[in-house]
Design an enzyme around this catalytic site. Structure first.
Site, PDB file in Angstrom:
ATOM      1  N   PRO A 145       0.804  -1.209   0.000  1.00 34.70           N
ATOM      2  CA  PRO A 145       0.000   0.000   0.000  1.00 34.70           C
ATOM      3  C   PRO A 145       0.842   1.267   0.000  1.00 34.70           C
ATOM      4  O   PRO A 145       1.592   1.525   0.940  1.00 34.70           O
ATOM      5  CB  PRO A 145      -0.833  -0.101   1.282  1.00 34.70           C
ATOM      6  N   GLU A 146       0.692   2.037  -1.037  1.00 29.69           N
ATOM      7  CA  GLU A 146       1.247   3.384  -1.102  1.00 29.69           C
ATOM      8  C   GLU A 146       0.047   4.339  -1.060  1.00 29.69           C
ATOM      9  O   GLU A 146      -1.075   3.901  -0.805  1.00 29.69           O
ATOM     10  CB  GLU A 146       2.093   3.548  -2.368  1.00 29.69           C
ATOM     11  N   ARG A 187       2.723 -10.317   7.247  1.00 24.85           N
ATOM     12  CA  ARG A 187       4.095 -10.198   7.723  1.00 24.85           C
ATOM     13  C   ARG A 187       4.219  -9.509   9.084  1.00 24.85           C
ATOM     14  O   ARG A 187       5.346  -9.340   9.585  1.00 24.85           O
ATOM     15  CB  ARG A 187       4.940  -9.475   6.668  1.00 24.85           C
TER      16      ARG A 187
END
Length: 289
Positions: A2-3, A113
């Site tokens: 996600p940017e 993660r």
DNA sequence: TGTTATGTTGCCAT
DNA sequence: TATGGCAACATAAC
């Protein structure tokens, strides 16, 4: 993943379902580190019974504004996911946390993660963080002069500087590579070496790639999805990201794209269109096309 | 089956 | 202070 465009896509999907709702409970799974050093019990005590008055985004950060003027900050990092589900929906894969809302829905956070975080912030903590984050690249005040002021005097590589969230907010590996390609700038140019023309061009292309990403509801490879688990389609519009390794032909000049490691990040670019030395005899982008 | 890569950022060393 | 390297983690792909 996600940017800025992906985080904004998540925000837009959540606003109508979350704003005005009160948090009735907080569930946290075995990975209690998701709420940070405050811990589960204190975090729960601080959020329950409060109404969510709005959702703000700053760069890649989301801030849920609570009615007592405190905040719940969510950062998705690499693989975080925020989704609205019914209370009875089965757990998401890698689900770590759920905020139960007063209409029977859940706001759930999952993260393969475990880099992402859901932190409760006091007003002062919010201001400190908000102040540390650079300007919004889609803001009306993100002028060529503003970008220039963020780059001036820096000797670090242009790409590394653009990835630094304190200089400019919201850019990540994909959109930086795309913007640098479109602006015809080598990722290893010293950030402070750009001419005012190059800086203006770069500002234009940063905004262009982010708006395009937003329009397509984000770039989805393996893990990005919106508030309802849907995928974006911007991966179909990328010109260099992911193509350097395969040496795909440059869409502009036809020469093979290349892969470079810059600041430890895979960097996809066109050695011909993005020459390090502008005098290398290649016609510069924008002269005649 | 082992090695390598992954969209982010904070910490540490220089 | 500015800069660069690397770890945090789990999985997929080679």
């Amino acid at each position: 993943m996600p940017e800025l465009p992906e985080v904004e896509t998540v925000r837009l999907g959540l606003v109508d379902r979350v704003v005005g709702r009160a948090i009735t409970d907080l569930r946290v799974g075995v990975f209690s580190g998701v709420v940070g050093p405050l811990g589960v019990d204190a975090t729960r005590a601080r959020v329950i019974r409060h109404r969510i008055d709005g959702i703000r985004r700053r760069g890649k950060y989301l801030f849920f504004e609570l009615a007592d003027e405190t905040f719940v900050m969510v950062h998705l990092r690499m693989t975080g996911v925020l989704q609205i589900t019914s209370r009875s929906a089965p757990p998401l894969r890698f689900e770590h946390l759920a905020m139960e809302l007063d209409d029977g829905s859940d706001l759930r956070f999952a993260d393969q993660r475990k880099f992402g975080r859901v932190l409760h912030l006091m007003p002062k903590e919010f201001v400190v963080l908000d102040t540390a984050i650079g300007p919004e690249p889609l803001g009306s005040d993100f002028t060529p002069d503003l970008l220039a002021s963020r780059l001036v005097g820096r000797t670090a590589k242009l790409k590394s500087t653009l990835l630094d969230q304190r200089r400019v907010a919201g850019l990540g590996n994909i959109y930086v590579d795309e913007a640098l390609f479109r602006a015809g700038l080598h990722p290893e140019r010293p950030a402070g070496s750009l001419t005012s023309t190059e800086t203006a061009h770069l500002r234009f292309e940063i905004q262009a790639v982010l708006r395009e990403g937003l329009l397509h509801r984000g770039t989805s490879f393996s893990t990005f999805s919106d508030a309802y688990g849907g995928s974006g389609s911007n991966q179909d519009n990328l010109r260099v990201y992911g193509r350097g390794r395969r040496g795909d032909p440059c869409v502009r000049c036809g020469n093979p794209l290349a892969l470079l490691i810059v600041g430890g990040r895979s960097t996809h670019y066109c050695p011909r269109c993005q020459a390090l030395d502008p005098q290398s005899g290649v016609r510069q982008r924008g002269e005649n096309d």
